[in-house]
Motif scaffolding. Structure first.
Motif, PDB file in Angstrom:
ATOM      1  N   ASN A   1     -31.831  75.027  61.549  1.00 42.01           N
ATOM      2  CA  ASN A   1     -30.459  74.836  61.838  1.00 42.01           C
ATOM      3  C   ASN A   1     -29.246  73.548  61.536  1.00 42.01           C
ATOM      4  O   ASN A   1     -28.619  73.390  61.670  1.00 42.01           O
TER       5      ASN A   1
ATOM      6  N   ASN B   1     -37.349  74.744  60.408  1.00 36.29           N
ATOM      7  CA  ASN B   1     -36.679  74.828  61.749  1.00 36.29           C
ATOM      8  C   ASN B   1     -35.408  74.071  61.616  1.00 36.29           C
ATOM      9  O   ASN B   1     -34.570  74.370  61.787  1.00 36.29           O
TER      10      ASN B   1
ATOM     11  N   CYS C   1     -36.116  69.052  65.515  1.00 31.77           N
ATOM     12  CA  CYS C   1     -34.811  69.807  63.899  1.00 31.77           C
ATOM     13  C   CYS C   1     -33.306  70.333  64.758  1.00 31.77           C
ATOM     14  O   CYS C   1     -32.988  70.109  64.031  1.00 31.77           O
ATOM     15  N   CYS C   2     -33.457  70.488  65.890  1.00 30.65           N
ATOM     16  CA  CYS C   2     -32.521  70.668  66.894  1.00 30.65           C
ATOM     17  C   CYS C   2     -31.305  69.779  66.905  1.00 30.65           C
ATOM     18  O   CYS C   2     -29.901  69.375  66.607  1.00 30.65           O
TER      19      CYS C   2
ATOM     20  N   ASN D   1     -39.407  71.354  67.246  1.00 32.52           N
ATOM     21  CA  ASN D   1     -38.120  72.279  67.007  1.00 32.52           C
ATOM     22  C   ASN D   1     -37.074  70.974  67.344  1.00 32.52           C
ATOM     23  O   ASN D   1     -36.259  71.265  67.489  1.00 32.52           O
TER      24      ASN D   1
END
Length: 194
Positions: free
Chosen positions: A155, A151, A71-72, A68
């Motif tokens: 994003n 994710n 992905c952010c 995650n």
């Protein structure tokens, strides 16, 4: 329904609240379906299976947290280019993120699946819950590419100013997860819940 939203004009507080409310509700929803998962495992499979899920949860949190975070990070330059109205570079960043996501997610899935038993042995997982913890971890690790791409796409959509569309998909997938848990726990046990 609009697919992107201008976040640089207008009063800041309503923009921030409208954007963050779906994020907060999504976090609550994820916690709720995790509790329902645990209740289903405890009810239908017993205490050892529930302990196996609990023993593997910190490892899952670590690995999926890494995914995650990637992905952010991929969403940041997309948001910057979108805000600057530099759509050519924004598309290039999205394409690069998709290419990197394939490599990272498949590599992480393979490595963690291979080392799944070693991870549990290193954590000194008791023998009576080892099998359930192993199956739960293995199925979760095999599904990492799907989780990674969910994710990533969430994003990217959020980077375009739309936090509601990922929330709606999360509601759909959470309800589907709970329903499938109920029907798959009996024939497949802990692997069906994972």
């Amino acid at each position: 329904m609009t697919t992107s939203r201008e976040m640089t004009t207008g009063p800041a507080l309503p923009l921030i609240l409208n954007f963050t409310l779906p994020l907060l509700l999504g976090n609550l929803l994820q916690q709720t379906y995790s509790l329902v998962d645990a209740a289903i495992v405890g009810q239908f499979l017993g205490i050892d299976a529930l302990a196996g899920v609990g023993a593997s949860s910190s490892v899952i949190f670590l690995i999926l947290g890494f995914c995650n975070g990637c992905c952010c990070g991929f969403g940041i330059p997309v948001a910057q280019r979108f805000g600057a109205r530099d759509y050519a570079d924004m598309r290039r960043y999205v394409a690069n993120a998709l290419r990197l996501a394939v490599g990272i997610s498949v590599t992480v899935a393979i490595v963690t699946s291979i080392w799944c038993a070693d991870i549990l042995h290193a954590m000194r997982t008791p023998d009576n819950i080892f099998r359930d913890a192993y199956l739960y971890l293995l199925v979760t690790f095999i599904g990492i590419p799907c989780t990674f791409f969910y994710n990533l796409l969430s994003n990217i959509i959020r980077a375009l100013g739309d936090s509601r569309t990922p929330f709606y998909f999360l509601v759909f997938s959470s309800v589907t997860n709970v329903i499938l848990d109920y029907f798959m726990v009996r024939p497949w046990g802990i692997a069906g819940v994972a």
